[in-house]
Design an enzyme around this catalytic site. Structure first.
Site, short mmCIF file in Angstrom:
data_model
loop_
_atom_site.label_atom_id
_atom_site.label_comp_id
_atom_site.label_asym_id
_atom_site.label_seq_id
_atom_site.Cartn_x
_atom_site.Cartn_y
_atom_site.Cartn_z
N TYR A 57 8.71 14.59 -4.71
CA TYR A 57 7.77 13.80 -4.73
C TYR A 57 7.06 14.89 -3.40
O TYR A 57 7.43 14.67 -1.60
CB TYR A 57 7.94 12.29 -4.25
CG TYR A 57 7.70 11.37 -4.95
CD1 TYR A 57 7.99 12.17 -6.28
CD2 TYR A 57 8.06 10.25 -4.45
CE1 TYR A 57 8.52 10.69 -7.14
CE2 TYR A 57 8.50 9.31 -5.67
CZ TYR A 57 8.34 9.51 -6.81
OH TYR A 57 9.23 8.80 -7.99
N PRO A 209 3.78 0.14 -13.47
CA PRO A 209 3.34 -0.99 -14.14
C PRO A 209 1.72 -0.57 -14.87
O PRO A 209 1.82 -2.31 -15.22
CB PRO A 209 3.58 -1.80 -12.81
CG PRO A 209 3.04 -1.02 -11.46
CD PRO A 209 3.89 0.63 -12.13
N GLY A 217 -8.60 -1.83 -16.04
CA GLY A 217 -9.85 -1.39 -16.39
C GLY A 217 -10.93 -0.76 -16.21
O GLY A 217 -11.77 -1.07 -17.12
#
Length: 334
Positions: A57, A209, A217
């Site tokens: 990372y 997730p 949305g």
């Protein structure tokens, strides 16, 4: 924040883990060190104790940022990191050989400024290294006190079972955690993995997730994103890319998530996380928040409880097509 056993162990981890994949990344998608530090403080204050890292990372910068941020609070935490992918140009700076495993662990310990890794994952399968070699190296690290628990990520089910079988046969430290992509729009692991994890005492720690932000949305059917966001920046065909997400079933799933969110006065992200938090064998869900605002919203999922009817509706609309031979294998249970 609630706490759960990690697999078949006595170690308790918070149901929401803090992901760090973009901590220290350069460019618009990354989270700079001061902001990451504030997010870590907020997560800990909310009761979180499980921080997830990998040595790749931001080229190791994420481990440095976390190490600096948790000084003085180290004993409260479960620090997890992963190894396998390249950390240099040399032929032995990649993979799961004993050579690379030992070097990678020492480098991670140095970057985080700690004397041990609480949970160490194999970040992917290495076809060039025998699993016996890797698992012996991991067991030696546990015996030396440099690592406490072991996990696996992105392996095929047979590879996980083979590794666990070798560990049991050789008397090595077993695997107790597994990281896999899992969400309402990515349910492929349900074919084999939940039963495997239940059988072997392995705790599930899902990543992705929100399906790369799809379940938040912010995307609309027919409007392909031009930029800004993980889906928009991922090439077609890869995990969390637009072509994998923009399917008829996923749009129907998103519409149902929106209905449930409206009924609770919650965000769509919170609904998607709440659905995931009650899946079988789940230990912690890794939050991939980029900003403090996103983290704050995600933390709200710990307070959200969906009704049986809402869970059933989400389950039905997002269910992938049953595949052979699993539709036959599952018949006795049904």
């Amino acid at each position: 924040m609630q706490y759960r056993r990690l697999g078949r162990t006595g170690l308790l981890v918070s149901e929401l883990a803090l992901g760090t994949m973009i901590f220290g990344e350069e460019g618009g998608r990354g989270t700079d060190a001061p902001t990451a530090g504030r997010m870590i403080d907020r997560y800990l204050d909310a009761g979180g104790n499980h921080i997830d890292l990998a040595n790749v990372y931001a080229g190791g910068r994420a481990e440095e940022i976390v190490g600096e941020a948790v000084r003085g609070r180290r004993e409260e935490l479960v620090l997890a990191t992963k190894l396998r992918w390249p950390m240099g140009q040399g032929p032995n700076q990649v993979g799961l050989s004993r050579h690379h495993v030992m070097n990678a662990v020492e480098a991670s310990l140095s970057r985080m400024g700690t004397d041990r890794i609480d949970l160490l994952y194999m970040h992917g399968f290495d076809p060039y290294t025998p699993l016996d070699e890797t698992l012996r190296a991991f067991d030696d690290l546990v015996a030396a006190g440099k690592v406490r628990y072991l996990g696996v990520s992105n392996f095929a089910a047979w590879q996980v079972m083979k590794a666990q079988g070798i560990a049991q046969h050789r008397g090595f430290t077993p695997l107790i955690a597994a990281q896999y992509q899992y969400s309402l729009v990515e349910r492929d692991i349900e074919d084999e993995f939940p039963a495997l994890f239940d059988s072997e005492g392995i705790g599930l720690v899902p990543w992705g997730p929100l399906g790369g932000g799809f379940l938040s949305g912010k995307y609309k059917a027919g409007d392909r994103p031009e930029g800004g966001g993980r889906i928009a920046e991922t090439p077609d065909g890869y995990e969390e890319s637009w072509d994998r997400r923009a399917t008829e079933r996923n749009w129907a799933t998103l519409a149902e998530v929106e209905k449930v969110a409206r009924a609770h006065g919650a965000s769509m992200s919170q609904v998607a996380l709440a659905w995931l938090m009650v899946r079988p064998t789940l230990a912690s869900v890794i939050l991939g928040a980029r900003t403090p605002e996103q983290l704050e919203d995600n933390l709200g999922a710990a307070e959200l409880r969906l009704s049986d009817d809402e869970m059933a509706r989400l389950e039905e609309v997002s269910r992938p097509a049953s595949r052979y031979p699993y539709r036959i294998v599952d018949q006795p249970a049904r």
